[in-house]
Scaffold this motif. Structure first.
Motif, PDB file in Angstrom:
ATOM      1  N   ILE A 180     -67.066  -8.707 -28.422  1.00 13.21           N
ATOM      2  CA  ILE A 180     -67.638  -7.369 -28.457  1.00 13.21           C
ATOM      3  C   ILE A 180     -66.559  -6.327 -28.169  1.00 13.21           C
ATOM      4  CG2 ILE A 180     -69.217  -5.802 -27.241  1.00 13.21           C
ATOM      5  CD1 ILE A 180     -71.163  -8.103 -26.966  1.00 13.21           C
ATOM      6  N   TRP A 181     -65.644  -6.677 -27.300  1.00 10.36           N
ATOM      7  CA  TRP A 181     -64.581  -5.758 -26.908  1.00 10.36           C
ATOM      8  C   TRP A 181     -63.237  -6.360 -27.309  1.00 10.36           C
ATOM      9  CZ3 TRP A 181     -66.799  -1.383 -25.393  1.00 10.36           C
ATOM     10  CH2 TRP A 181     -68.055  -1.427 -24.783  1.00 10.36           C
ATOM     11  N   PRO A 182     -62.726  -6.067 -28.496  1.00 10.30           N
ATOM     12  CA  PRO A 182     -61.465  -6.657 -28.945  1.00 10.30           C
ATOM     13  C   PRO A 182     -60.254  -6.125 -28.189  1.00 10.30           C
ATOM     14  CG  PRO A 182     -62.252  -5.047 -30.534  1.00 10.30           C
ATOM     15  CD  PRO A 182     -63.337  -5.212 -29.523  1.00 10.30           C
ATOM     16  N   LYS A 183     -60.410  -4.998 -27.508  1.00  8.27           N
ATOM     17  CA  LYS A 183     -59.304  -4.441 -26.727  1.00  8.27           C
ATOM     18  C   LYS A 183     -59.551  -4.721 -25.244  1.00  8.27           C
ATOM     19  CE  LYS A 183     -58.287  -0.905 -30.194  1.00  8.27           C
ATOM     20  NZ  LYS A 183     -58.191   0.550 -30.496  1.00  8.27           N
ATOM     21  N   GLU A 184     -59.912  -3.708 -24.524  1.00 10.27           N
ATOM     22  CA  GLU A 184     -60.137  -3.868 -23.086  1.00 10.27           C
ATOM     23  C   GLU A 184     -61.626  -3.927 -22.785  1.00 10.27           C
ATOM     24  OE1 GLU A 184     -59.189  -1.488 -18.888  1.00 10.27           O
ATOM     25  OE2 GLU A 184     -58.437  -0.750 -20.808  1.00 10.27           O
ATOM     26  N   ILE A 185     -62.050  -4.922 -21.991  1.00  5.89           N
ATOM     27  CA  ILE A 185     -63.445  -5.017 -21.582  1.00  5.89           C
ATOM     28  C   ILE A 185     -63.691  -4.002 -20.472  1.00  5.89           C
ATOM     29  CG2 ILE A 185     -65.244  -6.509 -20.646  1.00  5.89           C
ATOM     30  CD1 ILE A 185     -63.724  -8.904 -21.758  1.00  5.89           C
ATOM     31  N   GLU A 222     -66.678 -18.530 -16.626  1.00  8.72           N
ATOM     32  CA  GLU A 222     -67.954 -18.631 -17.326  1.00  8.72           C
ATOM     33  C   GLU A 222     -68.479 -20.057 -17.283  1.00  8.72           C
ATOM     34  OE1 GLU A 222     -68.318 -16.276 -20.920  1.00  8.72           O
ATOM     35  OE2 GLU A 222     -69.058 -18.052 -21.982  1.00  8.72           O
ATOM     36  N   VAL A 223     -69.796 -20.188 -17.154  1.00 12.72           N
ATOM     37  CA  VAL A 223     -70.431 -21.499 -17.061  1.00 12.72           C
ATOM     38  C   VAL A 223     -71.335 -21.718 -18.274  1.00 12.72           C
ATOM     39  CG1 VAL A 223     -71.994 -22.972 -15.731  1.00 12.72           C
ATOM     40  CG2 VAL A 223     -70.377 -21.463 -14.545  1.00 12.72           C
ATOM     41  N   LYS A 224     -71.124 -22.845 -18.930  1.00  9.40           N
ATOM     42  CA  LYS A 224     -71.978 -23.263 -20.044  1.00  9.40           C
ATOM     43  C   LYS A 224     -72.617 -24.583 -19.648  1.00  9.40           C
ATOM     44  CE  LYS A 224     -71.716 -24.474 -24.998  1.00  9.40           C
ATOM     45  NZ  LYS A 224     -70.800 -24.615 -26.155  1.00  9.40           N
ATOM     46  N   GLU A 225     -73.948 -24.617 -19.621  1.00  5.21           N
ATOM     47  CA  GLU A 225     -74.631 -25.826 -19.175  1.00  5.21           C
ATOM     48  C   GLU A 225     -75.818 -26.121 -20.083  1.00  5.21           C
ATOM     49  OE1 GLU A 225     -75.594 -24.738 -15.171  1.00  5.21           O
ATOM     50  OE2 GLU A 225     -77.372 -23.588 -15.765  1.00  5.21           O
ATOM     51  N   TYR A 226     -76.158 -27.395 -20.165  1.00  4.96           N
ATOM     52  CA  TYR A 226     -77.281 -27.792 -21.011  1.00  4.96           C
ATOM     53  C   TYR A 226     -78.223 -28.695 -20.224  1.00  4.96           C
ATOM     54  CZ  TYR A 226     -80.040 -29.130 -25.053  1.00  4.96           C
ATOM     55  OH  TYR A 226     -81.085 -29.315 -25.922  1.00  4.96           O
ATOM     56  N   GLN A 236     -67.981 -13.992 -18.972  1.00  7.43           N
ATOM     57  CA  GLN A 236     -66.749 -13.241 -18.725  1.00  7.43           C
ATOM     58  C   GLN A 236     -66.303 -12.438 -19.943  1.00  7.43           C
ATOM     59  OE1 GLN A 236     -65.183 -13.341 -15.466  1.00  7.43           O
ATOM     60  NE2 GLN A 236     -67.236 -14.190 -15.145  1.00  7.43           N
ATOM     61  N   GLU A 237     -66.484 -13.010 -21.124  1.00  4.00           N
ATOM     62  CA  GLU A 237     -66.065 -12.345 -22.357  1.00  4.00           C
ATOM     63  C   GLU A 237     -67.267 -12.246 -23.297  1.00  4.00           C
ATOM     64  OE1 GLU A 237     -62.638 -14.179 -24.020  1.00  4.00           O
ATOM     65  OE2 GLU A 237     -61.399 -13.828 -22.246  1.00  4.00           O
ATOM     66  N   PRO A 238     -67.925 -11.088 -23.333  1.00  4.02           N
ATOM     67  CA  PRO A 238     -69.123 -10.942 -24.170  1.00  4.02           C
ATOM     68  C   PRO A 238     -68.804 -11.048 -25.658  1.00  4.02           C
ATOM     69  CG  PRO A 238     -68.429  -8.824 -23.296  1.00  4.02           C
ATOM     70  CD  PRO A 238     -67.576  -9.853 -22.622  1.00  4.02           C
ATOM     71  N   THR A 239     -69.716 -11.651 -26.397  1.00  8.15           N
ATOM     72  CA  THR A 239     -69.512 -11.884 -27.829  1.00  8.15           C
ATOM     73  C   THR A 239     -70.792 -11.613 -28.608  1.00  8.15           C
ATOM     74  OG1 THR A 239     -70.148 -14.233 -27.675  1.00  8.15           O
ATOM     75  CG2 THR A 239     -67.799 -13.703 -27.389  1.00  8.15           C
ATOM     76  N   ILE A 240     -70.632 -11.518 -29.914  1.00  8.18           N
ATOM     77  CA  ILE A 240     -71.772 -11.613 -30.821  1.00  8.18           C
ATOM     78  C   ILE A 240     -71.552 -12.830 -31.717  1.00  8.18           C
ATOM     79  CG2 ILE A 240     -72.472  -9.199 -30.820  1.00  8.18           C
ATOM     80  CD1 ILE A 240     -70.916  -8.822 -33.423  1.00  8.18           C
ATOM     81  N   GLN A 241     -72.618 -13.570 -31.956  1.00  6.17           N
ATOM     82  CA  GLN A 241     -72.576 -14.698 -32.883  1.00  6.17           C
ATOM     83  C   GLN A 241     -73.402 -14.308 -34.097  1.00  6.17           C
ATOM     84  OE1 GLN A 241     -73.610 -18.498 -31.221  1.00  6.17           O
ATOM     85  NE2 GLN A 241     -73.052 -19.627 -33.050  1.00  6.17           N
ATOM     86  N   LYS A 243     -74.217 -12.355 -26.634  1.00  9.46           N
ATOM     87  CA  LYS A 243     -73.903 -12.979 -25.338  1.00  9.46           C
ATOM     88  C   LYS A 243     -73.303 -11.891 -24.462  1.00  9.46           C
ATOM     89  CE  LYS A 243     -70.400 -15.747 -24.454  1.00  9.46           C
ATOM     90  NZ  LYS A 243     -69.460 -16.903 -24.430  1.00  9.46           N
ATOM     91  N   SER A 244     -74.183 -11.179 -23.775  1.00  5.49           N
ATOM     92  CA  SER A 244     -73.760 -10.041 -22.951  1.00  5.49           C
ATOM     93  C   SER A 244     -73.427 -10.501 -21.542  1.00  5.49           C
ATOM     94  CB  SER A 244     -74.872  -8.983 -22.921  1.00  5.49           C
ATOM     95  OG  SER A 244     -76.096  -9.560 -22.475  1.00  5.49           O
ATOM     96  N   ARG A 245     -72.668  -9.679 -20.864  1.00  5.60           N
ATOM     97  CA  ARG A 245     -72.346  -9.988 -19.475  1.00  5.60           C
ATOM     98  C   ARG A 245     -73.588  -9.831 -18.599  1.00  5.60           C
ATOM     99  NH1 ARG A 245     -67.658  -5.872 -18.566  1.00  5.60           N
ATOM    100  NH2 ARG A 245     -68.865  -4.785 -20.188  1.00  5.60           N
ATOM    101  N   LEU A 246     -73.602 -10.572 -17.508  1.00  4.88           N
ATOM    102  CA  LEU A 246     -74.728 -10.567 -16.583  1.00  4.88           C
ATOM    103  C   LEU A 246     -74.326  -9.873 -15.287  1.00  4.88           C
ATOM    104  CD1 LEU A 246     -75.688 -14.226 -17.379  1.00  4.88           C
ATOM    105  CD2 LEU A 246     -77.112 -12.242 -17.903  1.00  4.88           C
ATOM    106  N   PRO A 247     -75.225  -9.092 -14.693  1.00  2.00           N
ATOM    107  CA  PRO A 247     -74.835  -8.259 -13.552  1.00  2.00           C
ATOM    108  C   PRO A 247     -74.623  -9.011 -12.243  1.00  2.00           C
ATOM    109  CG  PRO A 247     -77.153  -7.989 -14.034  1.00  2.00           C
ATOM    110  CD  PRO A 247     -76.594  -8.830 -15.139  1.00  2.00           C
TER     111      PRO A 247
END
Length: 307
Positions: free
Chosen positions: A27-32, A42-46, A56-61, A110-114
């Motif tokens: 989402i932020w190709p320069k500075e977040i 960042e945690v990815k769990e299933y 940590q690094e927000p994205t769009i898929q 995939k937005s950042r969480l507060p």
């Protein structure tokens, strides 16, 4: 000559990645913005569903339908999770695949969480990411075969709160401009809110409120993020879904928003089911609930004639 061929190939590959289906872009190709460096990861769990925590690094898929079936419409998807995690497949990529099958481009955010310690003003971060994600989608409309005037959003639970926040705060400057994309409108053309958290007042979901605003927020901040108070005549047309027996996010959240939309003469539809609880996603295992995605499609198709 060999270097030229390789260079052309790499350029072709890069362009292909930007236009292919199921592309993940920052989402932020320069500075977040609103971020500090920490040792947090960042945690990815299933566990039954895919969850992301401490983003940590927000994205769009980006999920694009086949060109022959594309109808030019698109929807950004905001998964729920109480502002503590993202239910990324259940309320994200699964929804994207459904929309693609109907010819609608889908962009999972995939937005950042507060609840991350890598943030400065945590309460502003979800809206910053949401605004930028909408602007990126609209800026890429031609490349992705999307009509820039038919880009909607859909949010689930706390993701519904973020979607409603975008729909009522799209014009507000919440971050410093980084490039020309930030000149593009962040207003959604329509919204779908599924068992959404709307208010930060009495009928809120306390877990979402605590995560977004902290345990002792100011009255001003509570009112700012109580989206039923921020509806205007320019709020996008809205489709709402809720179950009466939702014990996590009371159905009054959708009722508050619907009444505010009516008061401001904004086109709105509200579907309240007698049962279904909370977090039913696409509702595939409930004879009544499984029809709501088709009702949404019918509603979206009717917008041009009603606006």
């Amino acid at each position: 000559m060999t270097k030229i061929v390789i260079g052309c190939f790499l350029l072709f590959l890069e362009v292909g990645l930007l236009t292919a289906q199921d592309t993940i872009l920052p989402i932020w190709p320069k500075e977040i913005p609103n971020r500090i460096d920490t040792d947090e990861r960042e945690v990815k769990e299933y566990s039954e569903i895919l969850r992301y925590r401490l983003v940590q690094e927000p994205t769009i898929q980006v999920f694009l339908p086949a060109k022959r079936s594309a109808n030019g419409k698109a929807m950004l998807i905001f998964p729920g999770g109480g502002y503590q995690f993202l239910a990324y497949d259940w309320e994200g990529t699964d929804v994207a695949k459904f929309l693609n099958a109907q010819g609608i481009a889908a962009i999972v955010v995939k937005s950042r969480l507060p609840n991350s310690k890598s943030l400065i003003e945590a309460h502003n971060v979800p809206l910053q990411d949401a605004q930028r994600a909408m602007r990126m989608t609209r800026a890429n409309a031609t490349t992705w075969n999307i009509n820039p005037n038919e880009i909607g959003i859909i949010g689930f639970s706390a993701g519904g709160h973020l979607a409603a926040t975008l729909g009522t705060h799209f014009n507000e400057g919440v971050y410093a401009k980084q490039d020309n994309i930030d000149d593009v409108s962040a207003r959604p053309d329509f919204m779908a809110l599924v068992y959404p958290v709307i208010t930060m007042k009495e009928k809120t979901h306390q877990g979402s409120k605590n995560s977004l605003l902290g345990k002792n927020p100011s009255q001003e901040r509570v009112e700012y993020f109580s989206n039923e108070m921020k509806v205007s005549a320019n709020t996008p047309p809205t489709f709402l879904i809720h179950a009466t027996d939702d014990t996590a996010v009371p159905v009054e959240n959708s009722l508050l928003f619907y009444n505010a939309l009516r008061a401001n003469k904004v086109l709105a539809s509200l579907f309240i089911y007698p049962d279904g609880g909370h977090g039913f996603g696409l509702g595939l295992h409930n004879e009544f609930l499984k029809e709501w995605p088709n009702q949404l499609l019918t509603w979206i198709g009717s917008l041009k004639t009603k606006q």
